[in-house]
Design a protein around this motif. Structure first.
Motif, PDB file in Angstrom:
ATOM      1  N   MET A   1       0.785  -1.186   0.009  1.00 52.15           N
ATOM      2  CA  MET A   1       0.060  -0.018   0.056  1.00 52.15           C
ATOM      3  C   MET A   1       0.965   1.235   0.137  1.00 52.15           C
ATOM      4  O   MET A   1       1.841   1.457   0.559  1.00 52.15           O
ATOM      5  N   ASP A   2       0.469   2.076  -0.748  1.00 46.12           N
ATOM      6  CA  ASP A   2       1.424   3.519  -0.857  1.00 46.12           C
ATOM      7  C   ASP A   2       0.427   4.503  -0.579  1.00 46.12           C
ATOM      8  O   ASP A   2      -0.670   4.659  -0.850  1.00 46.12           O
ATOM      9  N   ILE A   3       0.702   5.341   0.400  1.00 44.39           N
ATOM     10  CA  ILE A   3       0.152   6.301   0.964  1.00 44.39           C
ATOM     11  C   ILE A   3       0.967   7.857   0.648  1.00 44.39           C
ATOM     12  O   ILE A   3       1.902   7.672  -0.502  1.00 44.39           O
ATOM     13  N   ILE A   4       0.899   8.928   1.028  1.00 45.70           N
ATOM     14  CA  ILE A   4       1.236  10.144   1.056  1.00 45.70           C
ATOM     15  C   ILE A   4       2.742  10.126   0.729  1.00 45.70           C
ATOM     16  O   ILE A   4       3.557   9.390   1.347  1.00 45.70           O
ATOM     17  N   ALA A   5       3.184  10.778  -0.108  1.00 46.37           N
ATOM     18  CA  ALA A   5       4.817  11.140  -0.215  1.00 46.37           C
ATOM     19  C   ALA A   5       5.271  11.796   0.792  1.00 46.37           C
ATOM     20  O   ALA A   5       4.773  12.514   1.324  1.00 46.37           O
TER      21      ALA A   5
ATOM     22  N   LEU B   1      -6.845  11.599   7.436  1.00 42.38           N
ATOM     23  CA  LEU B   1      -6.667  10.284   6.938  1.00 42.38           C
ATOM     24  C   LEU B   1      -6.894  10.573   5.301  1.00 42.38           C
ATOM     25  O   LEU B   1      -6.232   9.808   4.466  1.00 42.38           O
ATOM     26  N   GLU B   2      -7.803  11.443   4.755  1.00 39.49           N
ATOM     27  CA  GLU B   2      -7.811  11.631   3.431  1.00 39.49           C
ATOM     28  C   GLU B   2      -6.807  12.187   2.817  1.00 39.49           C
ATOM     29  O   GLU B   2      -6.028  11.660   1.644  1.00 39.49           O
ATOM     30  N   VAL B   3      -6.175  13.313   3.481  1.00 42.05           N
ATOM     31  CA  VAL B   3      -4.832  13.886   2.912  1.00 42.05           C
ATOM     32  C   VAL B   3      -3.903  12.890   3.019  1.00 42.05           C
ATOM     33  O   VAL B   3      -3.008  12.623   1.889  1.00 42.05           O
ATOM     34  N   LEU B   4      -3.745  11.769   3.965  1.00 41.23           N
ATOM     35  CA  LEU B   4      -2.698  11.053   3.944  1.00 41.23           C
ATOM     36  C   LEU B   4      -3.003   9.827   2.965  1.00 41.23           C
ATOM     37  O   LEU B   4      -1.691   8.953   2.822  1.00 41.23           O
TER      38      LEU B   4
ATOM     39  N   PRO C   1      -6.614   4.759   3.633  1.00 37.87           N
ATOM     40  CA  PRO C   1      -8.002   4.184   3.747  1.00 37.87           C
ATOM     41  C   PRO C   1      -8.561   3.473   4.839  1.00 37.87           C
ATOM     42  O   PRO C   1      -9.281   2.621   4.847  1.00 37.87           O
ATOM     43  N   ILE C   2      -8.227   3.824   6.137  1.00 40.41           N
ATOM     44  CA  ILE C   2      -8.813   3.448   7.319  1.00 40.41           C
ATOM     45  C   ILE C   2      -9.861   4.194   7.796  1.00 40.41           C
ATOM     46  O   ILE C   2     -10.100   5.529   7.706  1.00 40.41           O
TER      47      ILE C   2
ATOM     48  N   VAL D   1      -6.782  -5.673   9.558  1.00 36.90           N
ATOM     49  CA  VAL D   1      -5.934  -6.894   9.333  1.00 36.90           C
ATOM     50  C   VAL D   1      -6.225  -7.272   7.601  1.00 36.90           C
ATOM     51  O   VAL D   1      -5.431  -7.455   6.963  1.00 36.90           O
ATOM     52  N   ALA D   2      -7.703  -6.947   7.256  1.00 39.26           N
ATOM     53  CA  ALA D   2      -7.704  -7.103   5.999  1.00 39.26           C
ATOM     54  C   ALA D   2      -7.334  -6.165   5.216  1.00 39.26           C
ATOM     55  O   ALA D   2      -7.029  -6.507   4.130  1.00 39.26           O
ATOM     56  N   LEU D   3      -6.935  -4.921   5.484  1.00 39.56           N
ATOM     57  CA  LEU D   3      -6.451  -3.702   4.851  1.00 39.56           C
ATOM     58  C   LEU D   3      -5.009  -3.810   4.805  1.00 39.56           C
ATOM     59  O   LEU D   3      -4.591  -3.782   3.825  1.00 39.56           O
ATOM     60  N   LEU D   4      -4.481  -4.014   6.028  1.00 42.69           N
ATOM     61  CA  LEU D   4      -2.946  -4.110   6.164  1.00 42.69           C
ATOM     62  C   LEU D   4      -2.042  -5.352   6.253  1.00 42.69           C
ATOM     63  O   LEU D   4      -1.011  -5.199   6.428  1.00 42.69           O
TER      64      LEU D   4
END
Length: 158
Positions: A1-5, A75-78, A81-82, A92-95
């Motif tokens: 999973m990639d999130i914010i740079a 969370l949206e800016v980051l 998707p939690i 656990v399903a997500l990460l």
């Protein structure tokens, strides 16, 4: 999973989301064995190392007192998707399985992750077994992540 740079994470400030009466700036704030400067509102903290005072490296969010709606916006800016009402099984399903799981009370669990492919972050989520997510810490400070990984490696070797 990639999130914010990283460079985008470094520019996030609490004042981008909230500037209410309990907002304050701090210096010499001790957290995770390091000294920080930053912004606070209750248990919501946006911190920068004193050695790098322009770059946000740690964000903590309090989901238990979120009348201002800060947590969802952050969370949206980051690009994280939690959901605020997530359960242990949702995380656990997500990460996937956490690298560390800690139960300090009968009704709470803290799940620690190292997430991100291109940009690596330490993520710690404390969940209430009935009400869902209570607290979240996300950090991209390399020294702290290395310390955490080192402690965990030593525990596994013992």
């Amino acid at each position: 999973m990639d999130i914010i740079a990283y460079h985008d994470f470094h520019n996030i400030r609490l004042s981008d989301f909230y500037n209410g009466p309990d907002y304050r700036e701090v210096e010499n704030y001790d957290f995770m064995g390091e000294q920080w400067v930053g912004e606070l509102s209750g248990f919501n903290t946006f911190l920068r190392l004193t050695s790098e005072p322009e770059a946000t490296k740690s964000i903590s969010l309090d989901f238990t007192k979120d009348e201002q709606g800060i947590t969802g916006k952050v969370l949206e800016v980051l690009h994280l998707p939690i959901k605020t009402a997530c359960s242990e099984s949702d995380l656990v399903a997500l990460l996937g399985e956490p690298y560390k799981k800690l139960r300090l009370a009968k009704d709470t669990v803290t799940m620690d992750y190292i997430i991100g492919e291109q940009h690596t972050y330490y993520l710690s989520c404390t969940l209430h077994l009935v009400n869902g997510l209570m607290y979240l810490d996300i950090m991209n400070e390399e020294k702290v992540i290395k310390k955490l990984k080192s402690k965990e490696k030593k525990k596994k070797e013992a």
